[in-house]
Design a protein around this motif. Structure first.
Motif, PDB file in Angstrom:
ATOM      1  N   GLY A 311       0.716  -1.271  -0.043  1.00 33.36           N
ATOM      2  CA  GLY A 311       0.026   0.166  -0.005  1.00 33.36           C
ATOM      3  C   GLY A 311       0.953   1.127  -0.012  1.00 33.36           C
ATOM      4  O   GLY A 311       2.083   1.110  -0.020  1.00 33.36           O
ATOM      5  N   VAL A 312       0.132   2.458  -0.122  1.00 35.18           N
ATOM      6  CA  VAL A 312       0.759   3.585  -0.159  1.00 35.18           C
ATOM      7  C   VAL A 312      -0.071   4.598   0.893  1.00 35.18           C
ATOM      8  O   VAL A 312      -1.347   4.617   1.258  1.00 35.18           O
ATOM      9  N   ALA A 313       0.599   5.593   1.665  1.00 33.85           N
ATOM     10  CA  ALA A 313       0.144   6.341   2.640  1.00 33.85           C
ATOM     11  C   ALA A 313       0.744   7.860   2.429  1.00 33.85           C
ATOM     12  O   ALA A 313       1.885   7.863   2.318  1.00 33.85           O
ATOM     13  N   LEU A 314      -0.172   8.728   2.555  1.00 33.47           N
ATOM     14  CA  LEU A 314       0.414  10.071   2.614  1.00 33.47           C
ATOM     15  C   LEU A 314      -0.154  10.896   3.833  1.00 33.47           C
ATOM     16  O   LEU A 314      -1.474  10.911   4.029  1.00 33.47           O
ATOM     17  N   ASN A 315       0.794  11.401   4.793  1.00 30.48           N
ATOM     18  CA  ASN A 315       0.438  11.946   5.855  1.00 30.48           C
ATOM     19  C   ASN A 315       0.721  13.509   5.784  1.00 30.48           C
ATOM     20  O   ASN A 315       1.960  13.519   5.626  1.00 30.48           O
ATOM     21  N   LEU A 316      -0.049  14.598   5.917  1.00 31.01           N
ATOM     22  CA  LEU A 316       0.165  15.909   5.670  1.00 31.01           C
ATOM     23  C   LEU A 316      -0.296  16.597   6.856  1.00 31.01           C
ATOM     24  O   LEU A 316      -1.421  16.637   7.249  1.00 31.01           O
TER      25      LEU A 316
END
Length: 566
Positions: A311-316
């Motif tokens: 998977g892939v995750a983006l935390n901003l």
């Protein structure tokens, strides 16, 4: 059974520095404590995000355990199952290998073996929910800390957390250059390797790469095939790219893990027609006599449990003056396979195979006020979609029946809005309150060409909209002593039953499960905060609890998912 015989760890290999020594304990440089995060906290104070903002564990009015990466390695925690050894009331069983672990907190869990089961203990990795049952066990490595939250967490963590929530916070690059590694060696050819390295790319951009590998030869023997069983071969990897600017902190993470293990083994004991055991355990139907040696089994179908996740995750996180905007986006694909010899013998009598593929997409956005204000708050919304495909086969050659092959597709869409606030009446007393409104829609297609109730091809769709909420009061008796009282309303989504069909009643969905939890607790520190004490008492009332039980319908020979009432 203690198998570990030797352990070495190399930690803190910094660029331009020589290896300082060979150590028995792993010492990750980024274990987050309040001592490193804020100068006004006591040394060793653990900072957690149990309430979706960074604060000292000692000041959080929740029954929780937090362990840093150093704690985990020192205590021999190598995967999620080991967490149960260091976190009271947490229990993790793997009767189906790594494909479908059973997680309970305070005794609240699910007995269903269906692969579409809605969990009661939510698992998050860097705030990304790991919803498919086959995605739970692969990412506990190279972590900054782990938080185990007991009791319903429905306001901030959403549905399906009637038992609690477990958060993994992974290590992120901080612009420095370095590496660390650990090695564990044990009997049966077992070894475990964890390694990580990071470096800065620019003033604001840095990268970290981490890998994990666990291997073990089998320690049981299959007399029928002449091969050893009870082996495992697991690995995981993670790449994190981080931008840490003046107002924006963003992390893009790619992750994957794989597990190849044996599933559970059935060692059958024969029974007579009256229910009494046969003298030597011989099965009167198959004529098989099992071995009395627990390390020796005999079966014709290899029980396997295979998992693949990626998977892939983006935390901003963006600073907007006195406000903080947080976004968590993610995609996960989880594939699981279980094959099982259900008769536990070399006779080709009964076997099962379960295959699953889940695609999950999720998005959460939160806006939080300055926590230092008398009234601090968090508002937000989340969207979740999962597409789950199942192919299950029940093989019944002993009875002269063709295989029962079930094809299932279930789509779940969940939308939620939430708000949570803390109001400090004075320096000692504060009130907390929060609410979350969740709408779940599930569409379900279930078909087979042959079953004990005939062929069927059905489609169902259900929608539920339910609130979950909390209220409480905190009393800061001294700077190091907190007393709290709270009430939490938890919610677990309704669910369809995909088990072995023996009655048409199984096609109807079970209704949502609710829990009302009343809790009181105290957290204090003694001897200049060298000794910390946390205690709590709770009382929980369940309504429409989802249970897998034997049905009383005419012709029903197995179990199915039902609501148990109060």
């Amino acid at each position: 059974m203690m198998k570990r015989t030797a352990k070495w760890s190399v930690a803190g290999l910094r660029t331009g520095a020589a290896l300082a020594g060979l150590m028995l304990g792993h010492m990750p440089a980024a274990a987050q404590t309040a001592g490193s995060a804020a100068e006004d906290e006591a040394p060793g104070e653990i900072v957690v995000t149990a309430q979706r903002r960074s604060e000292s564990l000692q000041n959080v009015p929740i029954a929780a355990v937090a362990l840093t990466g150093a704690n985990l390695v020192q205590r021999g925690v190598q995967d999620m199952r080991d967490l149960a050894l260091v976190s009271p009331s947490l229990k993790i069983d793997t009767p189906f290998g790594n494909t479908a672990p059973k997680i309970t907190l305070r005794g609240v869990g699910s007995g269903s073996f269906n692969l579409n089961t809605e969990t009661t203990v939510a698992l998050y990795v860097d705030e990304l929910v790991m919803n498919p049952v086959s995605s739970k066990l692969g990412q506990l490595f190279d972590v900054d800390r782990v938080e185990v939250l007991r009791g319903p967490q429905g306001t901030l963590y959403g549905k399906n957390s009637t038992g609690g929530a477990v958060n993994y916070i992974t290590r992120k690059p901080d612009g420095t250059t370095g590496a660390d590694a650990s090695l564990t060696v044990a009997r049966y050819g077992e070894y475990s390797i964890q390694a990580g390295a990071q470096t800065g790319l620019t003033d604001a951009l840095s990268v970290r790469v981490a890998v994990n590998r666990r291997y073990r030869d089998g320690y049981q023997y299959n007399n029928f095939t002449g091969r050893r069983v009870k082996d495992h071969d697991d690995w995981g990897g993670r790449v994190t790219l981080r931008y840490d600017g003046d107002r924006i902190d963003a992390s893009l993470k790619l992750f994957a893990d794989r597990s190849r293990t044996d599933a559970f083994f059935i060692n059958t004991l024969g029974v007579n027609a009256d229910g009494s055991s046969t003298a030597d355990g011989t099965n009167p139907i198959t004529g098989f006599t099992p071995s009395r040696d627990i390390d020796s089994v005999s079966f014709d179908h290899a029980p396997r449990s295979d998992v693949d996740n990626r998977g892939v995750a983006l935390n901003l996180e963006a600073s907007l003056g006195d406000l903080t905007l947080t976004s968590v986006s993610g995609y996960l694909r989880s594939i699981g396979h279980i094959s099982q010899d259900q008769d536990g013998s070399p006779v080709d009598a009964v076997a099962t195979e379960f295959n699953s593929k889940a695609d999950e997409v999720s998005q959460e956005i939160r806006l939080a006020s300055d926590p230092g204000q008398a009234l601090s708050w968090i508002v937000g919304g989340s969207a979740f979609h999962q597409d789950l495909r199942l192919n299950d086969a029940f093989l019944l050659p002993l009875f002269g029946l063709p295989p029962v092959v079930l094809d299932t597709r279930e789509k779940t869409t969940s939308l939620a809005a939430f708000a949570d606030a803390t109001w400090k009446l004075d320096e000692r007393i504060s009130l907390i309150g929060g609410i979350r409104i969740t709408t779940d829609k599930k569409s379900f297609h279930h078909a087979t060409g042959f079953s004990l109730i005939g062929p069927f091809d059905i489609a169902r769709s259900r929608r539920w909209t339910e609130p979950s909420y909390r209220v409480g009061i905190n009393y800061q008796a001294t700077p190091s002593t907190l007393l709290y009282l709270s009430y939490n309303r938890g919610y677990r989504s309704g669910a369809f039953d995909v088990g072995f069909p023996t009655t048409t009643e199984q096609f109807e969905a079970a209704n949502p499960e609710f829990v009302d939890a009343f809790e009181g607790g105290i957290k204090t520190a003694l001897f200049d905060r060298r000794v910390r004490i946390a205690a709590d008492i709770f009382y929980e009332i369940f309504k429409d609890q989802q249970l897998l039980i034997q049905r009383s319908d005419p012709g029903s020979i197995c179990c199915s998912l039902v609501n148990a009432g109060k």
